[in-house]
Enzyme design. Structure first.
Site, PDB file in Angstrom:
ATOM      1  N   GLU A   1      -1.821   4.629  67.380  1.00  0.00           N
ATOM      2  CA  GLU A   1      -3.235   4.299  67.380  1.00  0.00           C
ATOM      3  C   GLU A   1      -3.491   3.405  66.170  1.00  0.00           C
ATOM      4  OE1 GLU A   1      -6.029   7.427  66.517  1.00  0.00           O
ATOM      5  OE2 GLU A   1      -7.715   6.259  67.288  1.00  0.00           O
TER       6      GLU A   1
ATOM      7  N   LYS B   1      -1.963  10.399  57.875  1.00  0.00           N
ATOM      8  CA  LYS B   1      -2.653   9.112  57.740  1.00  0.00           C
ATOM      9  C   LYS B   1      -3.960   9.287  56.971  1.00  0.00           C
ATOM     10  CE  LYS B   1      -1.537   6.758  62.098  1.00  0.00           C
ATOM     11  NZ  LYS B   1      -2.165   6.225  63.323  1.00  0.00           N
TER      12      LYS B   1
ATOM     13  N   ARG C   1       8.167  16.032  64.487  1.00  0.00           N
ATOM     14  CA  ARG C   1       7.871  14.918  63.600  1.00  0.00           C
ATOM     15  C   ARG C   1       8.606  15.108  62.283  1.00  0.00           C
ATOM     16  NH1 ARG C   1       2.177  15.555  63.648  1.00  0.00           N
ATOM     17  NH2 ARG C   1       2.182  13.320  63.248  1.00  0.00           N
TER      18      ARG C   1
END
Length: 601
Positions: A42, A314, A304
């Site tokens: 994204e 983020k 992850r």
RNA sequence: UGGCCGAUGGUGUAAUGGUAGCACAGGCGACUUUGACUCGCCUAGUCAUGGUUCAAAUCCAUGUCGGCCAGCCA
């Protein structure tokens, strides 16, 4: 910036893992003629080393099995996304896979969107990557599928599998129930297909304000899986989108957009992280409910990356940027791909790391030392050796005449003769490292001491005759004798001393700014037990010194990697350097057995 | 206390019913005109308890611990 693959002959490959095994099995069973993955960030932030793992996985699989990997902007939320991020993502991905998997990168012809076509009598949408190195290409965008997605939603309504719901956000939450208590049906659940169709069209037309209505999949409000309790698949947002402008006020949610984007692009293996595991039944439900014409993609999940001494969120990285705790997304201390790149980390080292750590469903923390090892391994092969003194201490060679200049030849690489040699001037006044002299040395100290001898690398052995101190007792100068018979090629060159140190001829040295980076956090797990990561920032993560460099470093080729011998790996900062006035960044220190030894009290 | 997913040396991973291996980290040594590199050696592990089996890290059961899920975020 030049960053050619250091050793293209040794492009890293990954050991097998459960996902590669599944891909291989699918191929062997003939389920797909070609495998097709995708990397779907994204555009709401910069990519970090966790994304590097995903990029290397997805492109690595494409590379290994002769397939493609699409780069896709997962941009279904106009309020969070931005063009700046789109651009940084493209640059980061292309840099990371450059010289390794470029040929697997799926881009689409610029401006192209999927066209409706008839497959087996039904309307279908497909958008294939550009072929044969077309010049005018761009990434895929989920937002390019807003028309097909809308039509798929209409179809779902027609099938009686979706409905327009007038519940407020608060009520939607109440009706959803909790993990241990089933939800209850929305009062709008049984609207007629005709009414749903009309309302959905009006949602698209902008007849309603934000949040007034949603489109929901009609599944099962009592499902133990919350994502199956009639999830919202479309919401109203009167907001401009970075890619589609003001065309839409109705935007699909992730669950609806993602599986269908995968389908439209002909993705075979949709690889994502563990937190999407509970969404997989919904992914499959949407695809299956639509009765699609072509083979369906499948979702697979892996853990992850978590790295010690690092944060990966983020949102928190953005906080470091916004609060000026770092200089930007590309601050060399950041775990972002742009930060690592600016720090001088070669793409190949990042790939070696990302492919070496493995792929599993176990949520662990990888030791940052593994990254550092991959870095040193790569840089050791690639970096040209140079002499530089970070914290200078003056040495006067009393047996050399003022103005006398000797020259020594130095190899540019200890194991690669092809790297060539260079001449090093040598004169009465030199700089050595402050750490390389001790007035009162501890046991096992091999470097210079009063009355002691040490070799100057590539030059000769010197003896320390006199220590000059200032009024405060600080050592400010060493008066030494050079034994020129011990120079390389000299009659006594084989003479052994315990230590060899680096040096720079003072009148020939270039003064330059050098930035010494260290870990951003002082704790291996900055957020352990809910601790605020800002409370464990390393106050010494950046130290700036004015160093004395050998003259050949005055005009470094941009992108060149150097080892400042005995100190670490450095390169000229592509941002701060000026012609003739380089700023060097320390990418990583050398492995250091002495500090460890000295620490043993 | 609903569902889903995990658990192998300090860390990350391999072994797909048949000798628990690799890498990093750590330790000891060799080599060294980089206390680097390289090389040799060493330390250290199957979450627990039952069961199936000639044989279990692997299959089954139960438990323990950890992660994820209740955005009109992705």
């Amino acid at each position: 910036m030049s960053d050619a693959p250091a050793n293209p002959g040794t492009a890293p490959t990954a050991p097998s893992d459960f996902i590669r095994d599944l891909v291989a099995a699918d191929l062997a069973a003939g389920r797909y003629s070609q495998i097709h993955t995708r990397f779907p960030p994204e555009p709401n932030g910069y990519l970090h080393i966790g994304h590097a793992k995903s990029i290397c996985l997805n492109f690595g699989i494409a590379r290994q099995f002769g397939g493609l990997c699409n780069l896709r902007m997962d941009d279904t939320n106009p309020t969070k996304e931005d063009l700046e991020y789109v651009e940084s993502i493209m640059a980061d991905v292309q840099w990371l896979i450059g010289g390794w998997a470029d040929h697997c990168l799926g881009f689409k012809p610029k401006g192209k969107t999927p066209e409706a076509q008839s497959v087996n009598g039904q309307t279908d949408y497909h958008l294939a990557p550009a072929t044969g190195g077309s010049a005018d290409v761009e990434p895929f965008y989920a937002s390019d599928y807003f028309v097909p997605l809308y039509n798929f939603a209409v179809q779902l309504i027609t099938l009686g599998q979706a409905y327009v719901c007038d519940l407020s956000p608060e009520d939607t939450e109440k009706y959803r129930g909790t993990p241990d208590r089933p939800g209850t049906n929305s009062p709008f659940r049984d609207r007629s297909v005709a009414e749903n169709l009309e309302l959905f069209a009006r949602m698209k037309a902008g007849d309603f304000r934000d949040g007034a209505r949603t489109l929901r999949a009609k599944i099962d409000m009592t499902s133990p899986n919350i994502w199956l309790r009639d999830p919202v698949i479309y919401r109203i947002r009167h907001a401009a989108h970075h890619h589609t402008g003001n065309t839409w006020c109705l935007y699909p949610l992730y669950d609806f957009a993602h599986c269908l984007s995968d389908y439209i692009e002909g993705i075979t293996h949709s690889i994502c992280t563990l937190e999407f595991e509970v969404h997989r039944p919904l992914y499959d439900w949407i695809l299956q409910s639509l009765g699609l014409a072509r083979p369906l993609p499948h979702q697979f999940e892996f853990a992850r990356l978590n790295l010690s001494y690092t944060i990966m969120s983020k949102r928190k990285l953005l906080a470091l940027v916004n609060e000026h705790l770092v200089t930007g997304w590309d601050d060399p201390r950041m775990p972002t791909i742009s930060g690592l790149r600016r720090r001088g980390v070669p793409a190949n080292a990042l790939r070696t790391f990302a492919l070496g750590i493995g792929v599993t469903k176990f949520n662990g923390v990888t030791d940052v030392a593994v990254l550092e090892h991959a870095l040193r391994e790569e840089l050791n092969q690639v970096a040209l050796r140079r002499l530089a003194v970070l914290r200078p201490l003056k040495v006067v060679l009393t047996n050399l005449a003022p103005g006398e200049v000797l020259e020594f030849e130095a190899g540019n690489h200890p194991t690669d003769p092809d790297a060539g040699t260079r001449k090093l001037p040598f004169s009465r006044e030199l700089w050595i490292e402050q750490d390389d002299f001790m007035d009162v040395p501890p046991p096992k100290y091999f470097r210079l001491r009063p009355g002691g001898e040490v070799r100057l690398k590539y030059a000769c052995i010197i003896r320390c005759d006199e220590v000059v101190k200032d009024a405060a007792g600080q050592v400010i100068e060493l008066r030494c004798t050079a034994d020129l018979d011990t120079r390389s090629g000299g009659p006594n060159s084989a003479k052994k001393v315990k230590g060899t140190i680096h040096w720079v001829s003072a009148p020939h040295a270039v003064a330059a700014e050098v930035r010494l980076y260290d870990r951003l956090f002082t704790e291996a797990e900055p957020e352990k037990d809910g601790r605020d990561f800002k409370s464990v920032l390393n106050p010494h993560s950046l130290e700036v010194v004015t160093a004395k460099l050998e003259a050949s470093l005055a005009q470094p080729e941009s992108g060149a990697r150097f080892q400042f011998e005995r100190l670490g790996y450095f390169w000229p900062d592509p941002v701060a350097s000026q012609p003739g006035q380089p700023v060097f960044l320390r990418t990583i220190t050398m492995k250091d057995a002495w500090t460890k030894e000295a620490g043993k009290v």
